[in-house]
Scaffold this motif. Sequence first.
Motif, PDB file in Angstrom:
ATOM      1  N   SER A 164       0.748  -1.178   0.013  1.00  0.00           N
ATOM      2  CA  SER A 164      -0.034  -0.119  -0.089  1.00  0.00           C
ATOM      3  C   SER A 164       0.835   1.314  -0.038  1.00  0.00           C
ATOM      4  O   SER A 164       1.967   1.259   0.582  1.00  0.00           O
ATOM      5  N   VAL A 165       0.227   2.343  -0.731  1.00  0.00           N
ATOM      6  CA  VAL A 165       0.982   3.570  -0.539  1.00  0.00           C
ATOM      7  C   VAL A 165       0.055   4.538  -0.014  1.00  0.00           C
ATOM      8  O   VAL A 165      -1.108   4.648  -0.753  1.00  0.00           O
ATOM      9  N   ARG A 166       0.126   5.336   0.871  1.00  0.00           N
ATOM     10  CA  ARG A 166      -0.649   6.225   1.388  1.00  0.00           C
ATOM     11  C   ARG A 166      -0.204   7.787   1.539  1.00  0.00           C
ATOM     12  O   ARG A 166       1.034   7.994   1.971  1.00  0.00           O
ATOM     13  N   VAL A 167      -1.056   8.519   1.271  1.00  0.00           N
ATOM     14  CA  VAL A 167      -0.597  10.011   1.058  1.00  0.00           C
ATOM     15  C   VAL A 167      -1.586  10.857   2.027  1.00  0.00           C
ATOM     16  O   VAL A 167      -2.699  10.692   2.065  1.00  0.00           O
ATOM     17  N   LYS A 168      -1.005  11.313   3.128  1.00  0.00           N
ATOM     18  CA  LYS A 168      -1.813  12.067   4.166  1.00  0.00           C
ATOM     19  C   LYS A 168      -1.379  13.533   4.185  1.00  0.00           C
ATOM     20  O   LYS A 168       0.005  13.648   4.691  1.00  0.00           O
ATOM     21  N   PHE A 191       9.494  14.853  -6.835  1.00  0.00           N
ATOM     22  CA  PHE A 191       9.867  13.471  -7.065  1.00  0.00           C
ATOM     23  C   PHE A 191      10.482  12.843  -5.704  1.00  0.00           C
ATOM     24  O   PHE A 191      11.402  13.272  -5.219  1.00  0.00           O
ATOM     25  N   LEU A 192       9.841  11.646  -5.500  1.00  0.00           N
ATOM     26  CA  LEU A 192      10.108  10.713  -4.474  1.00  0.00           C
ATOM     27  C   LEU A 192      10.598   9.474  -4.725  1.00  0.00           C
ATOM     28  O   LEU A 192       9.942   8.693  -5.465  1.00  0.00           O
ATOM     29  N   GLN A 193      12.089   9.275  -4.553  1.00  0.00           N
ATOM     30  CA  GLN A 193      12.546   8.116  -5.158  1.00  0.00           C
ATOM     31  C   GLN A 193      12.714   7.342  -3.861  1.00  0.00           C
ATOM     32  O   GLN A 193      13.870   7.640  -2.978  1.00  0.00           O
ATOM     33  N   MET A 194      12.117   5.840  -3.930  1.00  0.00           N
ATOM     34  CA  MET A 194      12.423   5.241  -2.729  1.00  0.00           C
ATOM     35  C   MET A 194      12.814   3.588  -3.281  1.00  0.00           C
ATOM     36  O   MET A 194      11.985   2.913  -3.787  1.00  0.00           O
ATOM     37  N   HIS A 195      13.829   3.306  -2.876  1.00  0.00           N
ATOM     38  CA  HIS A 195      14.426   1.968  -3.579  1.00  0.00           C
ATOM     39  C   HIS A 195      14.862   0.844  -2.760  1.00  0.00           C
ATOM     40  O   HIS A 195      15.084   1.358  -1.226  1.00  0.00           O
ATOM     41  N   ASP A 196      14.753  -0.293  -2.758  1.00  0.00           N
ATOM     42  CA  ASP A 196      15.275  -1.377  -2.035  1.00  0.00           C
ATOM     43  C   ASP A 196      14.583  -1.354  -0.713  1.00  0.00           C
ATOM     44  O   ASP A 196      15.302  -1.662   0.345  1.00  0.00           O
ATOM     45  N   LEU A 197      13.230  -1.464  -0.652  1.00  0.00           N
ATOM     46  CA  LEU A 197      12.627  -1.211   0.623  1.00  0.00           C
ATOM     47  C   LEU A 197      12.088  -2.735   1.290  1.00  0.00           C
ATOM     48  O   LEU A 197      11.901  -3.500   0.176  1.00  0.00           O
ATOM     49  N   THR A 198      12.388  -2.718   2.577  1.00  0.00           N
ATOM     50  CA  THR A 198      12.162  -4.001   3.102  1.00  0.00           C
ATOM     51  C   THR A 198      11.287  -4.044   4.101  1.00  0.00           C
ATOM     52  O   THR A 198      10.663  -4.892   4.639  1.00  0.00           O
ATOM     53  N   ARG A 200       8.185  -0.678   6.443  1.00  0.00           N
ATOM     54  CA  ARG A 200       7.449   0.477   6.031  1.00  0.00           C
ATOM     55  C   ARG A 200       8.393   1.456   6.087  1.00  0.00           C
ATOM     56  O   ARG A 200       9.468   1.575   6.809  1.00  0.00           O
ATOM     57  N   SER A 201       8.091   2.365   5.163  1.00  0.00           N
ATOM     58  CA  SER A 201       8.959   3.660   4.918  1.00  0.00           C
ATOM     59  C   SER A 201       7.988   4.988   5.054  1.00  0.00           C
ATOM     60  O   SER A 201       7.189   4.988   4.319  1.00  0.00           O
ATOM     61  N   VAL A 202       8.602   5.978   5.620  1.00  0.00           N
ATOM     62  CA  VAL A 202       7.518   7.381   6.022  1.00  0.00           C
ATOM     63  C   VAL A 202       8.507   8.240   5.386  1.00  0.00           C
ATOM     64  O   VAL A 202       9.594   8.223   6.053  1.00  0.00           O
ATOM     65  N   ARG A 223       3.276   7.216   3.169  1.00  0.00           N
ATOM     66  CA  ARG A 223       3.654   6.031   3.999  1.00  0.00           C
ATOM     67  C   ARG A 223       3.564   5.012   2.915  1.00  0.00           C
ATOM     68  O   ARG A 223       2.419   4.262   2.188  1.00  0.00           O
ATOM     69  N   VAL A 224       4.694   4.113   2.899  1.00  0.00           N
ATOM     70  CA  VAL A 224       4.806   3.034   1.897  1.00  0.00           C
ATOM     71  C   VAL A 224       5.121   1.778   2.795  1.00  0.00           C
ATOM     72  O   VAL A 224       5.801   1.592   3.623  1.00  0.00           O
ATOM     73  N   ASP A 225       4.107   0.812   2.516  1.00  0.00           N
ATOM     74  CA  ASP A 225       4.176  -0.612   3.385  1.00  0.00           C
ATOM     75  C   ASP A 225       4.551  -1.550   2.279  1.00  0.00           C
ATOM     76  O   ASP A 225       3.999  -1.614   1.216  1.00  0.00           O
ATOM     77  N   VAL A 226       5.518  -2.350   2.581  1.00  0.00           N
ATOM     78  CA  VAL A 226       5.779  -3.418   1.942  1.00  0.00           C
ATOM     79  C   VAL A 226       5.776  -4.844   2.815  1.00  0.00           C
ATOM     80  O   VAL A 226       5.754  -4.816   3.956  1.00  0.00           O
ATOM     81  N   ASP A 227       5.545  -6.037   1.998  1.00  0.00           N
ATOM     82  CA  ASP A 227       5.534  -7.288   2.433  1.00  0.00           C
ATOM     83  C   ASP A 227       6.331  -7.972   1.945  1.00  0.00           C
ATOM     84  O   ASP A 227       6.688  -8.055   0.587  1.00  0.00           O
ATOM     85  N   GLN A 228       6.792  -9.286   2.533  1.00  0.00           N
ATOM     86  CA  GLN A 228       7.588  -9.984   1.762  1.00  0.00           C
ATOM     87  C   GLN A 228       6.897 -11.162   1.142  1.00  0.00           C
ATOM     88  O   GLN A 228       5.578 -11.270   1.387  1.00  0.00           O
ATOM     89  N   MET A 229       7.217 -11.564  -0.073  1.00  0.00           N
ATOM     90  CA  MET A 229       6.655 -12.284  -0.896  1.00  0.00           C
ATOM     91  C   MET A 229       6.812 -14.089  -0.570  1.00  0.00           C
ATOM     92  O   MET A 229       7.990 -14.204  -0.219  1.00  0.00           O
TER      93      MET A 229
END
Length: 325
Positions: A164-168, A191-198, A200-202, A223-229
């Motif tokens: 999920s990607v949420r903007v608040k 421009f927002l660059q966010m790489h190699d996320l493992t 949640r990143s805010v 706020r970017v939420d990531v899950d392991q696959m």
Amino acid sequence: MLERLWKFFHVLVLGRKFFTFLICLCLSALFWYIVSLGEEREMDFEVRFVMKNIPADVVMTSELPEKVRFTLKDKGSQLLSYYYSGTLPVISIDFLNYDQRSGHVVLKNSDINKMLLSRLQASTRIVAMKPDVIEYYYNYGLHARVPVKLHSDIVPMRSYAVSSVRVKPDSVNVYAPKNILDTITCVTTEFLQMHDLTSRSVRRARLLHGKGMKVDPQSVIVRVDVDQMTEKSCQVPVCFVNFPADKVFRSFPPKVTVTFQVPTRMYRQIDANDFAIAVNYDDVLKSDSGKMQLILNTIPAGVSHVRMEPDEVDFLVEESVSDEH
């Protein structure tokens, strides 16, 4: 002994010569400095600008520059006096003197020069001003609520997925003249660059806006939420569509194995019912080999790296048998 005395005397003489040279050099520099103070020179100064008497119902959609750089010309002694005494005035702009309800004011350079020169010595002249145009925008509360559009490049680490990607807040108030408001459909983030996320990143992202606009708030939280696959497999039946009522499609095998990657949190939610493999009668008529290449017609959101085994099946088309009474 005599040799040592001679060396000492030689060093002493050389030292006196160097000291004499140093004194002459300092006196020359001092003389040049005193002479230069009597000559006309140019020097840069920063002057602060402030706005006063802003009505309570006015929203400043762009501010005056906090400082404006002026190049002044006068005798060196006078310029140094300005520099060390800090006597350059603050230029105060009275909002009421320029308000014509137009929403945009461009201050005349001649007016600004007069305001500054009236506070300086009569011999001082203004050579240049930067920026060379001073303007500001305002309105009387006219605004619109518009959505925020995220401009980004978000890439998770391998074997992870963005869940999920949420903007608040997801929308903001934009203050601007009506002709500008009528053209605004959204406000874009930087421009927002966010790489190699493992995990949640805010991040905080600044909102971009055009000239004469004010955005409230001026930034948003992303706020970017990531899950392991994880990998999962299920047996999906091969179905047929658009077949005549008297025709029956049979595939060999009747089911194929669909393997895919899914976020850990969705592992139990995804099953065979979320996929569809449908064979169309028109495609069957085109095949003369007795084999059919399969296509996944439906893939649930959130899964990736989907593959089928086998991806081709043998098939038969038979006449439908109906019970006769």
